[in-house]
Design an enzyme around this catalytic site. Structure first.
Site, PDB file in Angstrom:
ATOM      1  CE  LYS A  31       1.786   3.817   4.983  1.00 34.18           C
ATOM      2  NZ  LYS A  31       1.228   2.574   4.435  1.00 34.18           N
TER       3      LYS A  31
ATOM      4  CG  HIS B 257      -1.756  -1.148   1.400  1.00 31.58           C
ATOM      5  ND1 HIS B 257      -1.977  -1.748   2.617  1.00 31.58           N
ATOM      6  CD2 HIS B 257      -2.464  -1.873   0.506  1.00 31.58           C
ATOM      7  CE1 HIS B 257      -2.787  -2.780   2.471  1.00 31.58           C
ATOM      8  NE2 HIS B 257      -3.094  -2.879   1.190  1.00 31.58           N
TER       9      HIS B 257
ATOM     10  CG  ASP C 193      -4.269  -5.851   0.343  1.00 29.84           C
ATOM     11  OD1 ASP C 193      -4.697  -4.717   0.038  1.00 29.84           O
ATOM     12  OD2 ASP C 193      -3.734  -6.097   1.435  1.00 29.84           O
TER      13      ASP C 193
ATOM     14  CE1 TYR D 217       1.145  -0.034   8.439  1.00 30.47           C
ATOM     15  CE2 TYR D 217      -0.259  -0.310  10.362  1.00 30.47           C
ATOM     16  CZ  TYR D 217       0.231  -0.771   9.155  1.00 30.47           C
ATOM     17  OH  TYR D 217      -0.209  -1.960   8.673  1.00 30.47           O
TER      18      TYR D 217
END
Length: 184
Positions: free
Chosen positions: A69, A59, A165, A129
């Site tokens: 991130k 992603h 996904d 994250y």
């Protein structure tokens, strides 16, 4: 706190100082002043919980909403992957991975322009994250975790991948779509 550059430009491997005694442990894995030379500021925190065999990713957010991130594991362990999607980067299309485990003080910082995914290798994993941009649904993108062009060496065949996904495009298809969008 120890910061080490990865093989992808801007990717940092971070090891926080662990202080342990008979009560347990304390880990400092992020300090703003350690990231100030990069001008990094985190605007959103996310936590995911997944069971063994789950694969999430790959992603990223595109354009003005691209996210850096800082990823760490609070419990369990994961095989964490970053893929360089910056066409101007000398590492474009390359990937790098690290095993992150709860309470080991390790984290990865992925700068904007890198896709992120992970596979859970413990019974359960809780992943934190810290993101440099807020989530914007219109900027959400992804590429297939099993794209042969990338050749990511996942530890084992995933047991669970979301339908979203599983439907992500290959890197080649995503790049073609992005180029079409630029010409429109």
């Amino acid at each position: 706190m120890d910061l080490r550059e990865g093989t992808l430009p801007g990717l940092l491997h971070i090891r926080g100082a662990i202080h342990a005694d008979e009560r347990g442990s304390f880990i400092e894995f992020w300090r703003e002043s350690a990231f100030s030379p990069q001008g990094t500021r985190f605007l959103q925190d996310n936590v995911s919980r997944s069971v063994r065999g789950v694969l999430r990713g790959l992603h990223f957010q595109a354009g003005a909403h691209a996210q850096g991130k800082l990823v760490t594991v609070l419990a369990g362990s994961i095989f964490d992957v970053a893929v360089d999607l910056r066409p101007e980067s000398p590492a474009f299309r390359r990937w790098e991975a690290a095993t992150l485990s709860g309470c080991d003080g390790q984290a990865l910082y992925l700068p904007p322009g890198l896709a992120h995914g992970f596979q859970v290798s413990s019974a359960e994993a809780v992943v934190l994250y810290k993101c440099t941009a807020e989530y914007e649904p219109a900027a959400e993108r992804g590429i297939r975790w099993d794209d042969p062009e990338l050749g990511i060496a996942w530890p084992f065949r995933p047991e669970l991948v979301s339908s979203r996904d599983a439907a992500l495009p290959s890197l080649r298809d995503w790049l073609a779509t992005e180029r079409e969008g630029e010409g429109a």
